[in-house]
Structures are given as structure tokens and as C-alpha cells.
Design a protein around this motif. Structure first.
Motif, PDB file in Angstrom:
ATOM      1  N   LYS A 131       1.637   6.813  13.908  1.00 14.05           N
ATOM      2  CA  LYS A 131       2.300   7.523  13.446  1.00 14.05           C
ATOM      3  C   LYS A 131       2.436   6.433  11.398  1.00 14.05           C
ATOM      4  O   LYS A 131       3.087   7.094  10.703  1.00 14.05           O
ATOM      5  N   ARG A 132       1.483   5.697  11.906  1.00 13.41           N
ATOM      6  CA  ARG A 132       0.619   5.234  10.178  1.00 13.41           C
ATOM      7  C   ARG A 132       0.191   5.998   9.066  1.00 13.41           C
ATOM      8  O   ARG A 132      -0.500   6.467   9.292  1.00 13.41           O
ATOM      9  N   LEU A 133       1.327   6.757   8.165  1.00 15.35           N
ATOM     10  CA  LEU A 133       0.559   7.579   6.898  1.00 15.35           C
ATOM     11  C   LEU A 133      -1.066   7.483   6.687  1.00 15.35           C
ATOM     12  O   LEU A 133      -1.805   8.397   6.292  1.00 15.35           O
ATOM     13  N   THR A 134      -1.262   5.941   6.003  1.00 15.12           N
ATOM     14  CA  THR A 134      -2.550   5.931   5.734  1.00 15.12           C
ATOM     15  C   THR A 134      -3.570   4.978   6.926  1.00 15.12           C
ATOM     16  O   THR A 134      -4.838   5.323   6.416  1.00 15.12           O
ATOM     17  N   LYS A 194      -0.638   1.542  -0.514  1.00 13.65           N
ATOM     18  CA  LYS A 194      -0.507   0.879  -1.132  1.00 13.65           C
ATOM     19  C   LYS A 194      -1.021  -0.930  -0.121  1.00 13.65           C
ATOM     20  O   LYS A 194      -0.940  -2.028  -0.245  1.00 13.65           O
ATOM     21  N   SER A 195      -1.059  -0.163   1.080  1.00 12.64           N
ATOM     22  CA  SER A 195      -1.674  -1.717   2.512  1.00 12.64           C
ATOM     23  C   SER A 195      -2.838  -2.159   2.173  1.00 12.64           C
ATOM     24  O   SER A 195      -3.819  -0.821   2.539  1.00 12.64           O
ATOM     25  N   ASP A 207      -4.555  -2.685   5.188  1.00 14.43           N
ATOM     26  CA  ASP A 207      -4.906  -2.049   6.310  1.00 14.43           C
ATOM     27  C   ASP A 207      -5.149  -0.735   5.902  1.00 14.43           C
ATOM     28  O   ASP A 207      -3.577   0.062   6.882  1.00 14.43           O
ATOM     29  N   THR A 208      -5.525   0.091   5.953  1.00 10.17           N
ATOM     30  CA  THR A 208      -6.019   1.142   6.415  1.00 10.17           C
ATOM     31  C   THR A 208      -7.086   1.945   6.042  1.00 10.17           C
ATOM     32  O   THR A 208      -8.245   0.533   5.919  1.00 10.17           O
ATOM     33  N   LEU A 209      -7.404   2.874   6.906  1.00 14.98           N
ATOM     34  CA  LEU A 209      -9.005   3.611   6.932  1.00 14.98           C
ATOM     35  C   LEU A 209      -9.236   4.489   5.513  1.00 14.98           C
ATOM     36  O   LEU A 209     -10.772   5.562   5.997  1.00 14.98           O
ATOM     37  N   PHE A 210      -8.896   4.332   4.970  1.00 16.22           N
ATOM     38  CA  PHE A 210      -8.963   5.064   4.111  1.00 16.22           C
ATOM     39  C   PHE A 210      -8.528   4.995   2.459  1.00 16.22           C
ATOM     40  O   PHE A 210      -7.523   3.846   2.026  1.00 16.22           O
ATOM     41  N   ASP A 211      -9.598   4.745   1.470  1.00 14.98           N
ATOM     42  CA  ASP A 211      -9.447   4.338  -0.155  1.00 14.98           C
ATOM     43  C   ASP A 211      -8.377   5.311  -1.226  1.00 14.98           C
ATOM     44  O   ASP A 211      -7.828   5.023  -1.550  1.00 14.98           O
ATOM     45  N   SER A 212      -9.377   6.606  -0.749  1.00 19.33           N
ATOM     46  CA  SER A 212      -7.678   7.589  -1.042  1.00 19.33           C
ATOM     47  C   SER A 212      -8.259   9.193  -0.803  1.00 19.33           C
ATOM     48  O   SER A 212      -9.007   8.799  -0.694  1.00 19.33           O
ATOM     49  N   LEU A 213      -7.492   9.142  -1.547  1.00 21.79           N
ATOM     50  CA  LEU A 213      -6.330  10.331  -0.982  1.00 21.79           C
ATOM     51  C   LEU A 213      -6.500  11.514  -1.867  1.00 21.79           C
ATOM     52  O   LEU A 213      -5.598  11.287  -2.686  1.00 21.79           O
ATOM     53  N   ARG A 214      -6.900  13.038  -1.845  1.00 20.50           N
ATOM     54  CA  ARG A 214      -6.326  14.014  -2.919  1.00 20.50           C
ATOM     55  C   ARG A 214      -6.420  15.463  -1.817  1.00 20.50           C
ATOM     56  O   ARG A 214      -6.462  15.762  -1.221  1.00 20.50           O
TER      57      ARG A 214
END
Length: 208
Positions: free
Chosen positions: A107-110, A146-147, A149-156
Motif C-alpha cells: 500500500k505504499r504509493l512509492t 521523498k523516500s 526506498d522506492t521503485l521509481f525515480d519520478s512519475l508524471r
């Protein structure tokens, strides 16, 4: 399996755009646009590219989303796959392999960008630095986690006339994905049965 995971984890390069607004105003604007759609149904077209811009895969399919956290992504043949979430579990079915993978929904949005479209929007500003730019009836939002610990660098996320138009992402290795949404319908009644999955007889089951 890799294709449908890209809907959750994937990537498309974001061209540089000038003069983005302040973060608070951007977060408020995005929250309003996302909150106005309690359900979404649409066709989608997905293009995946590697870091050099070489096309890796192009697919299409149908999706249905419902807040909070319910989604169904069905990719058309010849690479048919079905991804279903009831808000707690996720089922990934590959009919060619006759295989079902079952996971607990992250459920983490990142980690699960699909939840931006179907989850709780109140956590967006806590998870992302957000900016946006408007041109005519198009609004583009750039979300950067901001974290670490994420699976992508940026999203548009792009909206046209207040309606979701496309999602573009880029990951840490430069792999890029663009998902274009077509024939979008919002706030139509959706049967919750769309978000349950019955394992086909004889299918192999993998629990993760």
C-alpha cells in the motif's frame, strides 16, 4: 508477468518542463483531480522503452479502478495477463502459463503507483514532492518520491479537461513506460465482483 508488473513499478522518461508551481498548490490541485473520480474505467495503451529509447514492448487492454485500492488491469492477447486487487491481495494471472501469483498488496504509493489512481489520496503529499504546469486544458504533475526506498525515480500524471490522460514513469535504471488512457469514464457504477478472482481449475499457484 513482467509486463503487468510494469503497470505498478515501471517507467517513462520525463521531458524537462519549466516554471513549475509551488508544492503546496500542486498537491492540493492533484488531490482535487484524483478525488473527483471514485471509479475509473478505460482502455489503455502501454509502451515500454529501455534507457536508450529502444522499444521493449507495446500492449493494450482494459482497466477498472475503484477507491479505495481496488483495481483490475486486463492486457489483451497475444500477451494476455490479468491483474486484480481487492484492496488487500493482488492476483496476477497468466493464462498462457496457467499460473496465478498471489501477493499482499503493497500500500505504499512509492511502491505501487497504481494506487495513486485508486487509493487514499490523503497520503500523496507525505510521499512525494509535487509540482505542476498548466497549458490550455492540460495539467501535468511531476511526483518525485521523498523516500529513498522506492521503485521509481519520478512519475508524471497528466489530465486533459480534468480527466486522466496518461501516466509516465522512469525508474533508476532508465527504463521508461508510458500508459495512455483512452475512452475514460468516471464515477460509473462498478460491481465489486470485478475485483475478486477465482483461481482457474488446474492453474499453478505461487504465493509471495
Amino acid at each position: 508477468m513482467r509486463l503487468i508488473r510494469m503497470l505498478l513499478l515501471a517507467a517513462l522518461s520525463i521531458s524537462s518542463v519549466p516554471a513549475y508551481s509551488d508544492e503546496e498548490a500542486s498537491a492540493q490541485r492533484l488531490t482535487v483531480l484524483l478525488s473527483q473520480a471514485q471509479t475509473i474505467s478505460a482502455r489503455f495503451s502501454q509502451l515500454t522503452l529501455d534507457g536508450s529509447g529502444t522499444q521493449l514492448q507495446e500492449t493494450a487492454g482494459q482497466l477498472v479502478l475503484k477507491r479505495p485500492g481496488l483495481f483490475r488491469w486486463h492486457t489483451d492477447a497475444p500477451m494476455e495477463q490479468l491483474l486484480v486487487s481487492n484492496g488487500e491481495k493482488v492476483w496476477l494471472y497468466d493464462p498462457d502459463l496457467e499460473q496465478v501469483t498471489i501477493q499482499t498488496l503493497d500500500k505504499r504509493l512509492t511502491h505501487t503507483p497504481a494506487l495513486l489512481l485508486s487509493g487514499d489520496v490523503s497520503d500523496i503529499r507525505e510521499n512525494f514532492a509535487i509540482s505542476h504546469q498548466e497549458g490550455g486544458n492540460v495539467v501535468d504533475f511531476i511526483l518525485k518520491p521523498k523516500s529513498k526506498d522506492t521503485l521509481f525515480d519520478s512519475l508524471r500524471l497528466s489530465f486533459r479537461g480534468g480527466v486522466l490522460n496518461d501516466m509516465q514513469l522512469i525508474d533508476s535504471i532508465g527504463q521508461r513506460t508510458n500508459i495512455l488512457f483512452l475512452s475514460v469514464k468516471m464515477n460509473e457504477a462498478v460491481d465489486d465482483a470485478s475485483f475478486s478472482f477465482e483461481i482457474p481449475e488446474g492453474a499453478d499457484v505461487i504465493q509471495e
